[in-house]
Design a protein around this motif. Structure first.
Motif, mmCIF file in Angstrom:
data_model
loop_
_atom_site.group_PDB
_atom_site.id
_atom_site.type_symbol
_atom_site.label_atom_id
_atom_site.label_comp_id
_atom_site.label_asym_id
_atom_site.label_seq_id
_atom_site.Cartn_x
_atom_site.Cartn_y
_atom_site.Cartn_z
ATOM 1 N N HIS A 1 3.168 8.374 -6.681
ATOM 2 C CA HIS A 1 2.931 7.697 -5.401
ATOM 3 C C HIS A 1 3.407 6.251 -5.503
ATOM 4 O O HIS A 1 3.730 5.773 -6.598
ATOM 5 C CB HIS A 1 1.436 7.734 -5.040
ATOM 6 N N HIS A 2 3.454 5.577 -4.363
ATOM 7 C CA HIS A 2 3.686 4.129 -4.373
ATOM 8 C C HIS A 2 2.750 3.494 -3.353
ATOM 9 O O HIS A 2 2.235 4.166 -2.461
ATOM 10 C CB HIS A 2 5.153 3.766 -4.099
ATOM 11 N N HIS A 3 2.514 2.205 -3.520
ATOM 12 C CA HIS A 3 1.649 1.450 -2.623
ATOM 13 C C HIS A 3 2.504 0.505 -1.786
ATOM 14 O O HIS A 3 3.212 -0.332 -2.347
ATOM 15 C CB HIS A 3 0.621 0.630 -3.412
ATOM 16 N N PRO A 4 2.445 0.603 -0.450
ATOM 17 C CA PRO A 4 3.195 -0.328 0.388
ATOM 18 C C PRO A 4 2.487 -1.670 0.556
ATOM 19 O O PRO A 4 3.026 -2.577 1.178
ATOM 20 C CB PRO A 4 3.316 0.415 1.723
ATOM 21 N N VAL A 5 1.270 -1.794 -0.017
ATOM 22 C CA VAL A 5 0.498 -3.031 0.101
ATOM 23 C C VAL A 5 0.044 -3.496 -1.279
ATOM 24 O O VAL A 5 -0.077 -2.697 -2.209
ATOM 25 C CB VAL A 5 -0.739 -2.843 1.022
ATOM 26 N N MET A 6 -0.219 -4.795 -1.400
ATOM 27 C CA MET A 6 -0.718 -5.337 -2.660
ATOM 28 C C MET A 6 -2.129 -4.820 -2.909
ATOM 29 O O MET A 6 -2.908 -4.638 -1.975
ATOM 30 C CB MET A 6 -0.735 -6.859 -2.626
ATOM 31 N N ASN A 7 -2.442 -4.583 -4.177
ATOM 32 C CA ASN A 7 -3.778 -4.139 -4.544
ATOM 33 C C ASN A 7 -4.056 -4.465 -5.999
ATOM 34 O O ASN A 7 -3.146 -4.629 -6.803
ATOM 35 C CB ASN A 7 -3.947 -2.643 -4.259
ATOM 36 N N TYR A 8 -5.326 -4.572 -6.290
ATOM 37 C CA TYR A 8 -5.759 -4.835 -7.656
ATOM 38 C C TYR A 8 -7.123 -4.205 -7.835
ATOM 39 O O TYR A 8 -7.780 -3.824 -6.857
ATOM 40 C CB TYR A 8 -5.821 -6.344 -7.945
ATOM 41 N N GLY A 9 -7.545 -4.047 -9.070
ATOM 42 C CA GLY A 9 -8.834 -3.420 -9.278
ATOM 43 C C GLY A 9 -9.425 -3.724 -10.630
ATOM 44 O O GLY A 9 -8.819 -4.407 -11.457
#
Length: 155
Positions: A80-88
């Motif tokens: 998959h890919h993320h079109p938005v920034m994210n962190y965790g």
């Protein structure tokens, strides 16, 4: 009046404490009536885990999304890919993130991770216990948090 002051103090504490949580291993403490509150900066970066610079913020009204993921032992999450920034923050277990180029990042319990943006990757729990991961997305209403790529087989 005491209740209003306590509520205001709690609100200020929460704002200051949360700032520290979002920022790599800087610890400070502040006194409270019950002891000391410890504030540990987990990460501060403008790059994803693979060293690529994060994109500029999206234009328009933001939508912040928090998601708790639980990966059973041996589980693989598809490409998959993320079109938005994210962190965790990984709170339990150990997660391996694999880029399509073969580059890997192992995230250990207690560590923060900044995900790739618009780059295809997948995650695996290669351990013997579940992975619990809290992710935070900087999105906009109606945007997907991830786009799946079922056409790419997992090995």
């Amino acid at each position: 009046m005491k209740k209003i002051r306590a509520t205001l103090a709690l609100g200020i504490f929460m704002a200051v404490g949360t700032t520290g949580m979002m920022t790599s291993c800087k610890t400070t403490s502040a006194g409270t009536t019950q002891g000391k509150v410890v504030n540990t900066e987990l990460i501060r970066t403008s790059q994803s885990w693979d060293g690529v610079e994060l994109p500029d913020y999206l234009q328009g009204k933001p939508e912040l999304v928090a998601v708790k993921y639980v990966f059973p032992a041996g589980q693989k999450l598809g490409w998959h890919h993320h079109p938005v920034m994210n962190y965790g923050v990984l709170v339990e277990g150990e997660l391996t993130i694999i880029g399509q180029d073969g580059k890997e990042k192992v995230v250990h319990e207690g560590e923060a991770v900044v995900e790739m943006v618009n780059t295809i990757h997948h995650g695996e729990n290669r351990g013997k216990k579940p992975v619990v991961l809290y992710m935070f997305y900087l999105a906009q209403k109606g945007m997907p948090l991830a786009v799946q790529h079922p056409e790419i087989p997992l090995k």
